[in-house]
Design a protein around this motif. Structure first.
Motif, mmCIF file in Angstrom:
data_model
loop_
_atom_site.group_PDB
_atom_site.id
_atom_site.type_symbol
_atom_site.label_atom_id
_atom_site.label_comp_id
_atom_site.label_asym_id
_atom_site.label_seq_id
_atom_site.Cartn_x
_atom_site.Cartn_y
_atom_site.Cartn_z
ATOM 1 N N VAL A 162 33.284 -28.826 9.769
ATOM 2 C CA VAL A 162 33.770 -27.449 9.913
ATOM 3 C C VAL A 162 35.159 -27.358 9.289
ATOM 4 O O VAL A 162 36.023 -28.193 9.580
ATOM 5 N N PRO A 163 35.395 -26.382 8.428
ATOM 6 C CA PRO A 163 36.721 -26.257 7.807
ATOM 7 C C PRO A 163 37.822 -26.138 8.854
ATOM 8 O O PRO A 163 37.659 -25.444 9.861
ATOM 9 N N ARG A 164 38.934 -26.809 8.591
ATOM 10 C CA ARG A 164 40.045 -26.815 9.557
ATOM 11 C C ARG A 164 40.497 -25.414 9.900
ATOM 12 O O ARG A 164 40.821 -25.124 11.072
ATOM 13 N N GLU A 165 40.496 -24.501 8.943
ATOM 14 C CA GLU A 165 41.008 -23.157 9.209
ATOM 15 C C GLU A 165 40.111 -22.350 10.142
ATOM 16 O O GLU A 165 40.531 -21.316 10.675
ATOM 17 N N GLU A 166 38.894 -22.841 10.399
ATOM 18 C CA GLU A 166 38.005 -22.153 11.337
ATOM 19 C C GLU A 166 38.169 -22.656 12.770
ATOM 20 O O GLU A 166 37.558 -22.115 13.695
ATOM 21 N N ILE A 167 38.990 -23.697 12.954
ATOM 22 C CA ILE A 167 39.126 -24.346 14.261
ATOM 23 C C ILE A 167 40.476 -23.986 14.888
ATOM 24 O O ILE A 167 41.510 -24.030 14.217
ATOM 25 N N PHE A 168 40.438 -23.640 16.176
ATOM 26 C CA PHE A 168 41.671 -23.405 16.925
ATOM 27 C C PHE A 168 41.966 -24.671 17.733
ATOM 28 O O PHE A 168 41.267 -24.993 18.698
#
Length: 297
Positions: free
Chosen positions: A66-72
């Motif tokens: 999962v792309p880092r920018e999609e993860i909180f």
């Protein structure tokens, strides 16, 4: 009263309402749990330097694809690092192997040194150091907040803060509903994150007749109701914790509860109060938390 999918922080960012907690997850289990969670719809991952698993969490983030920018991603300043705030942030970034942290929390308002309470340091000064790092390095930390902070501690903090905490992460479940604290945070624009929402390992809440009755009504497990009640409270997010793949997937089923459901669940605190994580171990008294009968050690 539909459960929210995300909650807006006072920074403008959105935090997913439901996340994976990693407290007490065993070594060599966390990485796979994070990977499975992210591959099955989770986008909010919570850890802490004190958990000793930031490296595994970081590995799980990458393995998920999962792309880092999609993860909180959330982690926390350890109690022994109150005098070393910039260095502590760099340690977490390096250990997680990530360029930034979405939310960095002060784990407890309780500085410690050599395993004991450090009365020479004011925890509000720690917050000021976190503010300074946040302002100087927005590319490294997107939001800052607190954890385990009661109204009695929030009030003096807010008198001196130049950055209002984005989040206060606290113990919340029907035996520790903390409505006064949740309402206070809501009034100040502080999002609340619920930890230990099931109560504890082998929690009596899982067999509580009110919880079981509502679970039967919706044809779900009691755990889903205990997670859902927090997600149905305005301005509240919640962490489910498991390393078992089937349970990680099953937990991610948040139910829209009625106001009557929530009222019934909130009243469990009156007859069966319980606190899983007592603050007394910190050496800082009760940190402003009211005593609860029948609490766990």
């Amino acid at each position: 009263m539909p459960a929210s999918k995300s909650v807006k922080l006072n920074t403008g960012a959105e935090i997913p309402t439901f996340g994976l907690g990693t407290w007490k997850s065993g070594p060599n289990e966390v990485s796979k749990a994070v990977e499975i969670a992210l591959q099955n719809g989770y986008r909010h991952i919570d850890t802490a330097t004190a958990y000793g698993n930031e490296a595994e969490v970081g590995a799980g983030l990458k393995a998920s694809g999962v792309p880092r920018e999609e993860i909180f991603l959330v982690t926390k300043l350890d109690n022994g690092d109150h005098k070393n705030v910039p260095e502590a942030l760099e340690y977490s970034l390096k250990t997680l192997d990530t360029p930034y942290i979405d939310l960095w929390l002060m784990h407890w308002p309780a500085p410690r040194k050599d395993g004991k309470a450090d009365k020479s340091h004011n925890w509000i000064d720690t917050w000021k150091s976190m503010e300074a790092v946040f302002k100087a390095h927005p590319e490294k930390v997107k939001a800052i907040g607190v954890s385990n902070v009661s109204v009695d501690y929030l009030e003096p903090l807010l008198k001196e803060a130049t950055v209002i905490p984005a989040v206060n992460q606290i113990e919340l479940h029907p035996s520790c509903f903390q409505e006064e604290l949740v309402n206070f945070c809501r009034s100040k624009g502080i999002v609340v994150t619920a930890y230990s929402p099931l109560g504890s390992d082998a929690s009596p809440l899982l067999t509580n007749p009110v919880v079981e009755g509502i679970a039967k009504k919706y044809n779900v497990a009691p755990a889903n109701i205990l997670l859902s009640v927090q997600a149905n409270r305005p301005g509240v997010t919640v962490l489910g914790k498991s390393v078992t793949p089937s349970r990680i997937i099953a937990n991610n089923n948040i139910i829209d509860l009625t106001e009557e459901d929530i009222k019934e669940l909130s009243e469990i605190e009156k007859t069966s109060p319980m606190r899983v994580c007592k603050p007394w171990w910190t050496g800082w008294g009760d940190l402003g938390f009211a005593d609860l009968k029948g609490t766990s050690p």
